[in-house]
Design a protein around this motif. Structure first.
Motif, PDB file in Angstrom:
ATOM      1  N   PRO A   1     -10.964   7.780   7.937  1.00 10.26           N
ATOM      2  CA  PRO A   1     -11.255   6.377   7.613  1.00 10.26           C
ATOM      3  C   PRO A   1     -10.152   5.400   8.015  1.00 10.26           C
ATOM      4  O   PRO A   1     -10.394   4.195   8.089  1.00 10.26           O
ATOM      5  N   THR A   2      -8.930   5.901   8.243  1.00  8.92           N
ATOM      6  CA  THR A   2      -7.839   4.975   8.578  1.00  8.92           C
ATOM      7  C   THR A   2      -7.283   5.220   9.981  1.00  8.92           C
ATOM      8  O   THR A   2      -6.236   4.666  10.337  1.00  8.92           O
TER       9      THR A   2
ATOM     10  N   GLU B   1       2.083   8.573   7.799  1.00  3.76           N
ATOM     11  CA  GLU B   1       2.203   7.274   7.119  1.00  3.76           C
ATOM     12  C   GLU B   1       0.827   6.677   6.786  1.00  3.76           C
ATOM     13  O   GLU B   1       0.684   5.947   5.815  1.00  3.76           O
ATOM     14  N   MET B   2      -0.140   7.005   7.625  1.00  3.40           N
ATOM     15  CA  MET B   2      -1.464   6.385   7.477  1.00  3.40           C
ATOM     16  C   MET B   2      -2.468   7.294   6.788  1.00  3.40           C
ATOM     17  O   MET B   2      -3.571   6.847   6.448  1.00  3.40           O
ATOM     18  N   CYS B   3      -2.105   8.559   6.600  1.00  2.00           N
ATOM     19  CA  CYS B   3      -3.044   9.511   5.993  1.00  2.00           C
ATOM     20  C   CYS B   3      -3.160   9.220   4.497  1.00  2.00           C
ATOM     21  O   CYS B   3      -2.160   9.081   3.796  1.00  2.00           O
ATOM     22  N   ILE B   4      -4.405   9.132   4.006  1.00  2.00           N
ATOM     23  CA  ILE B   4      -4.614   8.815   2.583  1.00  2.00           C
ATOM     24  C   ILE B   4      -4.980  10.053   1.769  1.00  2.00           C
ATOM     25  O   ILE B   4      -5.258   9.960   0.579  1.00  2.00           O
ATOM     26  N   LEU B   5      -5.032  11.197   2.427  1.00  2.00           N
ATOM     27  CA  LEU B   5      -5.414  12.467   1.795  1.00  2.00           C
ATOM     28  C   LEU B   5      -6.779  12.357   1.109  1.00  2.00           C
ATOM     29  O   LEU B   5      -6.931  12.657  -0.075  1.00  2.00           O
ATOM     30  N   CYS B   6      -7.763  11.920   1.888  1.00  2.00           N
ATOM     31  CA  CYS B   6      -9.142  11.957   1.373  1.00  2.00           C
ATOM     32  C   CYS B   6      -9.748  13.325   1.643  1.00  2.00           C
ATOM     33  O   CYS B   6     -10.802  13.654   1.101  1.00  2.00           O
TER      34      CYS B   6
ATOM     35  N   ILE C   1      -8.085  10.641  -4.308  1.00  2.00           N
ATOM     36  CA  ILE C   1      -7.496  10.210  -3.033  1.00  2.00           C
ATOM     37  C   ILE C   1      -5.979  10.296  -3.193  1.00  2.00           C
ATOM     38  O   ILE C   1      -5.428   9.778  -4.162  1.00  2.00           O
TER      39      ILE C   1
ATOM     40  N   HIS D   1      -3.489   8.898  -1.559  1.00  2.00           N
ATOM     41  CA  HIS D   1      -2.712   7.659  -1.407  1.00  2.00           C
ATOM     42  C   HIS D   1      -3.640   6.445  -1.441  1.00  2.00           C
ATOM     43  O   HIS D   1      -3.943   5.860  -0.393  1.00  2.00           O
TER      44      HIS D   1
ATOM     45  N   THR E   1      -2.183   3.200   0.209  1.00  2.00           N
ATOM     46  CA  THR E   1      -2.190   3.317   1.672  1.00  2.00           C
ATOM     47  C   THR E   1      -3.613   3.108   2.194  1.00  2.00           C
ATOM     48  O   THR E   1      -3.827   2.489   3.239  1.00  2.00           O
ATOM     49  N   MET E   2      -4.572   3.627   1.442  1.00  2.00           N
ATOM     50  CA  MET E   2      -5.973   3.481   1.854  1.00  2.00           C
ATOM     51  C   MET E   2      -6.350   2.002   1.972  1.00  2.00           C
ATOM     52  O   MET E   2      -6.938   1.588   2.971  1.00  2.00           O
TER      53      MET E   2
ATOM     54  N   TYR F   1      -4.509   0.519   5.178  1.00  2.00           N
ATOM     55  CA  TYR F   1      -4.955   0.935   6.517  1.00  2.00           C
ATOM     56  C   TYR F   1      -6.473   0.876   6.698  1.00  2.00           C
ATOM     57  O   TYR F   1      -6.942   0.918   7.832  1.00  2.00           O
ATOM     58  N   ASN F   2      -7.216   0.781   5.603  1.00  2.00           N
ATOM     59  CA  ASN F   2      -8.654   0.518   5.735  1.00  2.00           C
ATOM     60  C   ASN F   2      -8.873  -0.815   6.441  1.00  2.00           C
ATOM     61  O   ASN F   2      -9.852  -1.003   7.158  1.00  2.00           O
TER      62      ASN F   2
END
Lengths: 187, 405
Positions: free
Chosen positions: A77-78, A94-99, B132, B134, B137-138, B141-142
C-alpha cells in the motif's frame, strides 16, 4: 543497467546449508528457524518399499524469485516494496508499515519479519552488502561447494548465466501465476 | 451542501448548533439496574481493561505478543477488524434505507444505524491500529507514495473517507436537515460499498491463494454486510425497546426479517456453490483446502449460528417472531464473527512452501493458528469500545426518529 537473475543447478545441491549460513552471516539476518532469506527444501523419497522412487529425493534451494511481475510489489500500500534499477525486488524499511500483505501475496513464502526494525525483510541478491562493495557474486553463490548457483546479468549475452540459460533446459517455479520469476532451475 | 450550510451559519455556529443533550457524569453513568444491564456494564468495563492490558503487552513485545507467524501473518485482529467494518457497512446500508432511499418504515432506525456505523468502524480502526506495525508511517506514506495497485490502499483510503461522510450525515440527521443527510448518506453509502468490496478484493486478488482468489469475496462481502447490518438492527432495537416493540418497530423489524430471509438464502446458495466449485475437479491448493474447511468446527459454527438458526426462525414465523429474532440475531453475530475468522484463517491454511526446510521435522501440512491472549484481549477490547461508544451516544444524542417522521 544490469538485469540480475540467478540460475540454480539444483540437482547438484547436497543440502549442506552453507548458503543459508553464508546469507545470515553476510546480511546480518537474525537467528531463528523462521528468520531466513534463503532455504533448501527437501523432497522426501516417494513410494513404498521396494518401489522407492530414489530420484524423487532432491534438494531444492530457493529464495525470493525477484519476479518481474512481483505480487508483493503490487499489493504494497505504500510502495515500500520496489524494483531497483537492476530489477532486484527490495523493501524500503522506512516506508514499510508491516501490514504483512506482501507475506500473504508472495507465492514463494520468501518474506519474513525482521524483529529489529519490525518491517518485512527478504533476499536482496546481496545488493546492499556484497554488490555494494563491488563484488559480483552473492554470498550464497560464493560459498556453495557444488557450484549450484550462478548469479549474473541477463542483459549481458556474455554473462555466465546467459550462457547457461541458452544451453541448458530450465524451468521456473509457479510461473503459471504470471509472476515471471528470475530464479531459473536448470534440468 | 455542507459548505452552503456552513456559509449560512459560520463554522462555529454550525458546530455549536449540533443538538446534543447536556448531561452530567451522574446521568452519563446512570442506567436502570437490571441484572442484564449490570452484566453488560461489567462486561464492558472488563473488556476495556482487557484492551488496556492487551495493548500494553503489544507495545512491550510487538508482534511477539501475537501468535502470528511467517506462514500465518494475519491473525485474529485482522478478522476482528473485518468483523467491525462489515458491521459498519451493514449498518450504513440499513440506515440508508430510510434517509437515502426514502422508505418511510425504516426512517425510525436511520439515525441509530448511522451512529452505529460510526462507532463500529472506529472500533475496527482501534483494533487494526495495533495489528499494523507502523500506523503513523502508514498515514504518511499512504499519501506520499500511494500504492494504487494495492487493495489495502484503496480499502483504507476509502474507509477513511467513508467515516467522514458518515459523521457528516449523522450531524445532518441530528440537525434534521434531511436533504443534506440524504446527499451525504448516498455518497457515504457508495464510498462504503466501494471500500467494502475492496476489502473483499484484498483476499480476492491473492493469486497465490486459490481458495480465496477470484470474484467471490468482493461480492460476498457486500451481501454479508447487509446481513450483518440487519442482525445489529435487531439487537439495537431490542435493547432500545427492551423487547416490547411498538407497532411501527414491529412492522419495520418484520420487513427487515423478510429481507434477511432472502439474503441468508442467497448466502447459503453462494457458499454452497463456492464449496462445490472449490472441490470439483480436485484442483490442488483449492479442493484440498475446501475439504479441510468442511471438516473444521468453526465453519459449521458459521453455518449454524449465522445461517441456519436465523433462517429457520424467519421461515417458521414469516419474520413475525421479532422477539425470538432478537436472540437469533445475537446468535447470528457470533456466527458472523466465525465467518470473518474463517475467511482470514482459511486463506492461509495451505503452506506456500511445501518442502521440508529443517531437519527433524515433517514436511509442512496445514498451518495451525490459535490467537494469543493479547490478541483475544484486544479483540474483546474492541467490542468493549464499540459498546461504550454506543452507550454514550444513546445518552448524548437522540437516536430515535424525530416526531414528524
Amino acid at each position: 543497467m544490469a538485469n540480475y537473475a540467478m540460475a540454480l543447478d539444483y540437482k547438484n545441491c547436497i543440502n549442506c546449508k552453507a548458503c543459508e549460513v553464508a546469507c545470515k552471516e553476510e546480511n546480518g539476518v537474525l537467528k531463528g528457524a523462521d528468520k531466513h532469506r534463503i532455504w533448501v527444501g527437501a523432497n522426501e523419497v516417494k513410494g513404498e518399499w521396494p518401489n522407492l522412487d530414489i530420484v524423487s529425493a532432491t534438494f531444492v534451494p530457493s529464495q525470493c524469485q525477484h519476479c518481474e511481475e512481483a505480487p508483493c510489489q503490487d499489493v504494497c500500500p505504500t510502495n515500500a516494496t520496489y524494483y531497483n534499477e537492476h530489477g532486484v525486488v527490495l523493501v524500503n524499511a522506512e516506508m514499510c508499515i508491516l501490514c504483512s500483505y506482501c507475506m500473504n501475496a508472495c507465492p514463494y513464502d520468501a518474506r519474513y519479519v525482521d524483529d529489529r526494525t519490525a518491517t518485512v525483510d527478504k533476499c536482496t541478491f546481496c545488493s546492499d552488502t556484497r554488490l555494494a562493495r563491488g563484488e559480483t557474486t552473492t554470498a550464497c553463490q560464493n560459498t556453495c561447494p557444488t557450484k549450484v548457483r550462478t548469479f549474473g546479468d541477463l542483459d549481458d549475452p556474455n554473462s555466465e548465466i546467459s550462457e547457461l540459460l541458452r544451453t541448458r533446459e530450465h524451468f521456473t517455479l509457479k510461473s503459471h501465476l504470471g509472476t515471471k520469476p528470475k530464479l531459473y532451475y536448470l534440468t | 451542501m455542507m459548505a452552503e450550510a456552513i456559509k449560512k451559519q459560520g463554522i462555529k455556529e454550525f458546530i455549536t448548533s449540533i443538538p446534543f443533550k447536556k448531561i452530567g457524569l451522574k446521568e452519563l453513568f446512570g442506567f436502570e439496574k437490571t441484572p442484564v444491564n449490570i452484566l453488560i456494564a461489567l462486561s464492558v468495563i472488563a473488556f476495556l481493561a482487557m484492551f488496556a492490558i492487551g495493548v500494553t503487552t503489544y507495545l512491550m513485545h510487538g508482534h511477539h505478543a501475537y501468535n502470528v507467524t511467517r506462514e500465518h501473518p494475519w491473525g485474529l485482529l485482522i478478522a476482528v477488524y473485518i468483523f467491525f467494518v462489515v458491521s459498519s457497512t451493514g449498518l450504513c446500508i440499513v440506515g440508508s434505507l430510510g434517509d437515502v432511499f426514502g422508505f418511510k418504515d425504516y426512517m425510525m432506525i436511520s439515525k441509530r444505524a448511522i451512529f452505529g456505523s460510526i462507532v463500529t468502524i472506529i472500533a475496527g480502526f482501534a483494533v487494526i491500529a495495533f495489528e499494523i506495525g507502523h500506523p503513523v508511517t502508514m498515514m504518511i506514506y499512504n499519501v506520499l507514495t500511494p500504492g494504487l495497485t494495492s487493495a489495502i490502499w484503496w480499502m483504507g483510503t476509502l474507509y477513511g473517507l467513508y467515516l467522514t461522510f458518515m459523521i457528516v450525515e449523522f450531524v445532518f440527521l441530528l440537525k434534521n436537515d434531511m436533504k443534506s443527510a440524504k446527499i451525504f448518506g448516498l455518497i457515504g453509502l457508495l464510498v462504503g460499498l466501494a471500500a467494502h468490496s475492496n476489502l473483499g478484493s484484498v483476499f480476492g486478488f491473492l493469486n497465490a491463494r486459490p481458495i480465496s482468489n477470484g470474484v467471490f469475496y468482493p461480492t460476498y462481502f457486500i451481501l454479508t454486510a447487509f446481513i450483518t447490518g440487519i442482525f445489529i438492527a435487531f439487537i439495537m432495537m431490542g435493547f432500545r425497546y427492551k423487547l416490547k416493540f411498538p407497532e411501527n418497530a414491529k412492522i419495520m423489524l418484520t420487513n427487515l426479517a423478510k429481507i434477511q430471509g432472502l439474503l441468508i438464502s442467497i448466502l447459503i446458495f453462494f457458499v454452497t456453490w463456492k464449496m462445490l466449485t472449490d472441490i470439483y475437479g480436485s484442483m490442488p491448493d483449492r479442493a484440498d483446502v475446501a475439504i479441510h474447511i468442511l471438516g473444521s468446527w468453526t465453519f459449521w459454527a458459521e453455518v449454524i449460528l449465522a445461517m441456519a438458526i436465523p433462517l429457520v426462525i424467519i421461515l417458521a414465523s414469516s419474520g413475525r417472531a421479532v422477539n425470538t429474532l432478537f436472540f437469533a440475531s445475537l446468535s447470528g453475530m457470533i456466527g458472523v464473527f466465525f465467518m470473518r475468522y474463517n475467511l482470514v484463517h482459511d486463506t492461509q491454511l495451505k503452506p506456500l512452501q511445501m518442502l521440508k526446510k529443517t531437519e527433524y521435522q515433517l514436511s509442512p501440512e496445514w498451518i495451525h493458528y490459535f490467537p494469543s491472549s493479547a490478541e483475544i484481549m484486544i479483540s474483546l477490547g474492541g467490542l468493549g469500545l464499540c459498546l461504550a461508544m454506543y452507550y454514550a451516544g444513546t445518552k448524548f444524542f437522540n437516536l430515535d426518529a424525530d416526531e414528524h417522521h
